[in-house]
Scaffold this active site. Structure first.
Site, PDB file in Angstrom:
ATOM      1  N   HIS A  52       2.443  19.477   2.188  1.00 41.54           N
ATOM      2  CA  HIS A  52       3.782  20.065   2.186  1.00 41.54           C
ATOM      3  C   HIS A  52       3.727  21.414   1.473  1.00 41.54           C
ATOM      4  O   HIS A  52       2.877  21.642   0.603  1.00 41.54           O
ATOM      5  CB  HIS A  52       4.767  19.154   1.460  1.00 41.54           C
ATOM      6  N   GLU A  54       5.490  22.659  -0.868  1.00 39.36           N
ATOM      7  CA  GLU A  54       5.599  22.587  -2.328  1.00 39.36           C
ATOM      8  C   GLU A  54       4.266  22.212  -2.970  1.00 39.36           C
ATOM      9  O   GLU A  54       3.870  22.810  -3.985  1.00 39.36           O
ATOM     10  CB  GLU A  54       6.657  21.546  -2.733  1.00 39.36           C
ATOM     11  N   CYS A  82      11.095  16.354  -1.028  1.00 45.02           N
ATOM     12  CA  CYS A  82      11.026  14.913  -0.770  1.00 45.02           C
ATOM     13  C   CYS A  82      10.555  14.196  -2.044  1.00 45.02           C
ATOM     14  O   CYS A  82      10.192  14.854  -3.028  1.00 45.02           O
ATOM     15  CB  CYS A  82      10.057  14.647   0.387  1.00 45.02           C
ATOM     16  N   CYS A  85       7.027  15.389  -3.249  1.00 44.50           N
ATOM     17  CA  CYS A  85       7.040  16.737  -3.816  1.00 44.50           C
ATOM     18  C   CYS A  85       7.804  16.784  -5.134  1.00 44.50           C
ATOM     19  O   CYS A  85       7.379  17.453  -6.084  1.00 44.50           O
ATOM     20  CB  CYS A  85       7.615  17.723  -2.809  1.00 44.50           C
TER      21      CYS A  85
END
Length: 156
Positions: A52, A54, A82, A85
């Site tokens: 992801h 992040e 999410c 993260c």
């Protein structure tokens, strides 16, 4: 407004993800008004569920400052983080998260759950949501609309 400038940088990263067929999420990490990391989703490219924006930005920022503790850093991201993260943000000691679109399915910075501010954890983050929300949300909606069209074509 400084927040909009950095969210715009995250949007540029999200657009890179969009062009590569990735869910268009982009992130930048800033320390003392200087961008130290930029990333976008690369889940499909790397075949890695943890890739992801992040997470990739945290890794890049930690390498840039040669420290896993990002105490004075601010993360700007186009979509609410999410649970995975948000957990990484807590562990890396990010000071503040500023995001664009709220995520009513997986948002872990206040929408569905609030890992970022769970008092049971050792670190809590400052959270600001909804910066350039419409623009961030439109990019996501456009991506998923195109995905549904592609899926329909392959079904037929």
């Amino acid at each position: 407004m400084i927040e909009e400038f950095y969210i715009n940088e995250a949007i540029k990263e999200a657009q890179k993800a969009f062009e590569k067929g990735e869910v268009p999420v982009g992130a930048v990490i800033v320390v003392q008004n200087r961008i130290i990391a930029k990333a976008h989703n690369q889940v499909e490219l790397l075949k890695d569920a943890t890739a992801h924006a992040e997470i990739l930005a945290i890794t890049q920022a930690s390498n840039t400052i040669d420290n896993w503790r990002l105490n004075n850093a601010v993360l700007y991201v186009t979509k609410e983080p999410c649970p995975m993260c948000a957990g990484a943000l807590v562990h890396s000691r990010i000071k503040k998260v500023i995001f664009g679109a709220y995520d009513d399915q997986m948002g872990a910075c206040g929408t569905v759950m609030n890992i970022a501010n769970d008092a049971r954890l050792r670190h809590q983050l400052q959270i600001v949501g909804g910066i350039k929300e419409a623009e961030c949300r439109e990019l996501l909606q456009e991506f998923f609309k195109k995905q549904r069209v592609r899926e329909k074509i392959t079904e037929n």
